[in-house]
Design a protein around this motif. Structure first.
Motif, PDB file in Angstrom:
ATOM      1  N   GLU A  69       0.841  -1.207   0.000  1.00 44.15           N
ATOM      2  CA  GLU A  69       0.000   0.000   0.000  1.00 44.15           C
ATOM      3  C   GLU A  69       0.877   1.259   0.000  1.00 44.15           C
ATOM      4  OE1 GLU A  69      -3.787  -1.862   2.470  1.00 44.15           O
ATOM      5  OE2 GLU A  69      -2.126  -0.929   3.576  1.00 44.15           O
ATOM      6  N   TRP A  70       1.925   1.223   0.804  1.00 48.11           N
ATOM      7  CA  TRP A  70       2.873   2.342   0.848  1.00 48.11           C
ATOM      8  C   TRP A  70       3.533   2.532  -0.517  1.00 48.11           C
ATOM      9  CZ3 TRP A  70       8.287   1.936   0.363  1.00 48.11           C
ATOM     10  CH2 TRP A  70       8.985   3.116   0.606  1.00 48.11           C
ATOM     11  N   GLU A  71       3.948   1.416  -1.145  1.00 49.03           N
ATOM     12  CA  GLU A  71       4.571   1.497  -2.470  1.00 49.03           C
ATOM     13  C   GLU A  71       3.622   2.125  -3.484  1.00 49.03           C
ATOM     14  OE1 GLU A  71       5.607  -2.618  -2.961  1.00 49.03           O
ATOM     15  OE2 GLU A  71       7.653  -2.296  -2.201  1.00 49.03           O
ATOM     16  N   ASP A  72       2.341   1.745  -3.437  1.00 50.25           N
ATOM     17  CA  ASP A  72       1.353   2.330  -4.355  1.00 50.25           C
ATOM     18  C   ASP A  72       1.224   3.831  -4.108  1.00 50.25           C
ATOM     19  OD1 ASP A  72       0.875  -0.126  -5.530  1.00 50.25           O
ATOM     20  OD2 ASP A  72      -0.968  -0.511  -4.396  1.00 50.25           O
ATOM     21  N   LYS A  73       1.253   4.263  -2.847  1.00 50.65           N
ATOM     22  CA  LYS A  73       1.168   5.695  -2.519  1.00 50.65           C
ATOM     23  C   LYS A  73       2.375   6.459  -3.061  1.00 50.65           C
ATOM     24  CE  LYS A  73      -1.426   7.664  -0.003  1.00 50.65           C
ATOM     25  NZ  LYS A  73      -2.520   8.524  -0.439  1.00 50.65           N
ATOM     26  N   GLN A  74       3.533   5.813  -3.105  1.00 49.83           N
ATOM     27  CA  GLN A  74       4.749   6.455  -3.610  1.00 49.83           C
ATOM     28  C   GLN A  74       4.648   6.747  -5.100  1.00 49.83           C
ATOM     29  OE1 GLN A  74       6.989   7.375  -1.152  1.00 49.83           O
ATOM     30  NE2 GLN A  74       5.290   6.488  -0.042  1.00 49.83           N
ATOM     31  N   LYS A  75       3.849   5.962  -5.819  1.00 49.06           N
ATOM     32  CA  LYS A  75       3.684   6.123  -7.267  1.00 49.06           C
ATOM     33  C   LYS A  75       2.712   7.232  -7.625  1.00 49.06           C
ATOM     34  CE  LYS A  75       4.571   1.225  -7.901  1.00 49.06           C
ATOM     35  NZ  LYS A  75       3.956  -0.084  -8.152  1.00 49.06           N
ATOM     36  N   GLU A  76       1.879   7.640  -6.641  1.00 49.29           N
ATOM     37  CA  GLU A  76       0.885   8.691  -6.917  1.00 49.29           C
ATOM     38  C   GLU A  76       1.577  10.036  -7.073  1.00 49.29           C
ATOM     39  OE1 GLU A  76      -2.024   8.716  -3.778  1.00 49.29           O
ATOM     40  OE2 GLU A  76      -2.621   6.657  -4.171  1.00 49.29           O
ATOM     41  N   PRO A  77       1.048  10.873  -7.983  1.00 46.02           N
ATOM     42  CA  PRO A  77       1.622  12.227  -8.129  1.00 46.02           C
ATOM     43  C   PRO A  77       1.427  13.017  -6.832  1.00 46.02           C
ATOM     44  CG  PRO A  77      -0.195  11.858  -9.690  1.00 46.02           C
ATOM     45  CD  PRO A  77      -0.059  10.633  -8.874  1.00 46.02           C
ATOM     46  N   GLN A  78       2.440  13.779  -6.471  1.00 45.93           N
ATOM     47  CA  GLN A  78       2.372  14.542  -5.226  1.00 45.93           C
ATOM     48  C   GLN A  78       1.664  15.828  -5.418  1.00 45.93           C
ATOM     49  OE1 GLN A  78       3.066  13.116  -2.428  1.00 45.93           O
ATOM     50  NE2 GLN A  78       3.961  11.330  -3.337  1.00 45.93           N
TER      51      GLN A  78
END
Length: 175
Positions: free
Chosen positions: A166-175
């Motif tokens: 889940e954390w890895e998926d959040k890292q891929k989201e645009p900031q």
């Protein structure tokens, strides 16, 4: 020693000189109601610091601008299994509601997954601690369940967690 810097904070290993500030923080009634262990004296704060001084999973939270110890955060090994840790954190009363807990938690979650190789980070929060619940939700933790009358004060305990994927998926989201 692992020191981590964020925009407003420094997360670093404990130092003997932190004992008086840790004692002051742990005397806060709101933190005690939330389950933070009561430290009876500066001496016992020093003992707690010495027992954790070299453990990279236990960090003092320092305000970058003032240099003051404003809290603590840890990823405790609860002997569940390799890769599982439980998050605990506290911010001093004078520094609450300014985003510092959220900043520290996000930083520690990043550290846990990227540097420590954790698979799961869990957090147990008393149901009446609305501020802490908001922090976990802002940091993408997922509500898992309620343990009724679980805490020593017979309040409910809420369990939250975040998985590495889940954390890895959040890292891929645009900031």
């Amino acid at each position: 020693m692992t020191t981590i810097k964020t925009a407003n904070l420094i997360l670093r290993n404990w130092q003997e000189a932190d004992a008086p500030a840790l004692y002051r923080i742990c005397r806060d009634e709101a933190l005690r109601k939330s389950g933070v262990t009561y430290i009876e004296s500066i001496q016992s704060a020093g003992e707690a610091i010495r027992s954790r001084a070299k453990d990279t999973r236990f960090k003092a939270v320092i305000h970058r601008e003032s240099g003051e110890l404003i809290g603590f955060i840890s990823l405790g090994d609860m002997n569940r299994y390799k890769g599982y840790a439980e998050l605990e954190y506290a911010i001093a009363a004078d520094y609450r509601n300014r985003g510092y807990a959220t900043e520290a938690v996000k930083c520690m979650v990043d550290y846990g997954f990227s540097k420590l190789g954790l698979a799961v980070i869990a957090a147990w929060v008393r149901s009446h601690n609305a501020e802490s619940l908001r922090v976990l939700e802002k940091c993408a933790f997922v509500f898992e369940g309620r343990l009724r009358k679980h805490a020593r004060d017979q309040s409910d305990t809420l369990c939250y967690s975040i998985l590495c994927e889940e954390w890895e998926d959040k890292q891929k989201e645009p900031q």
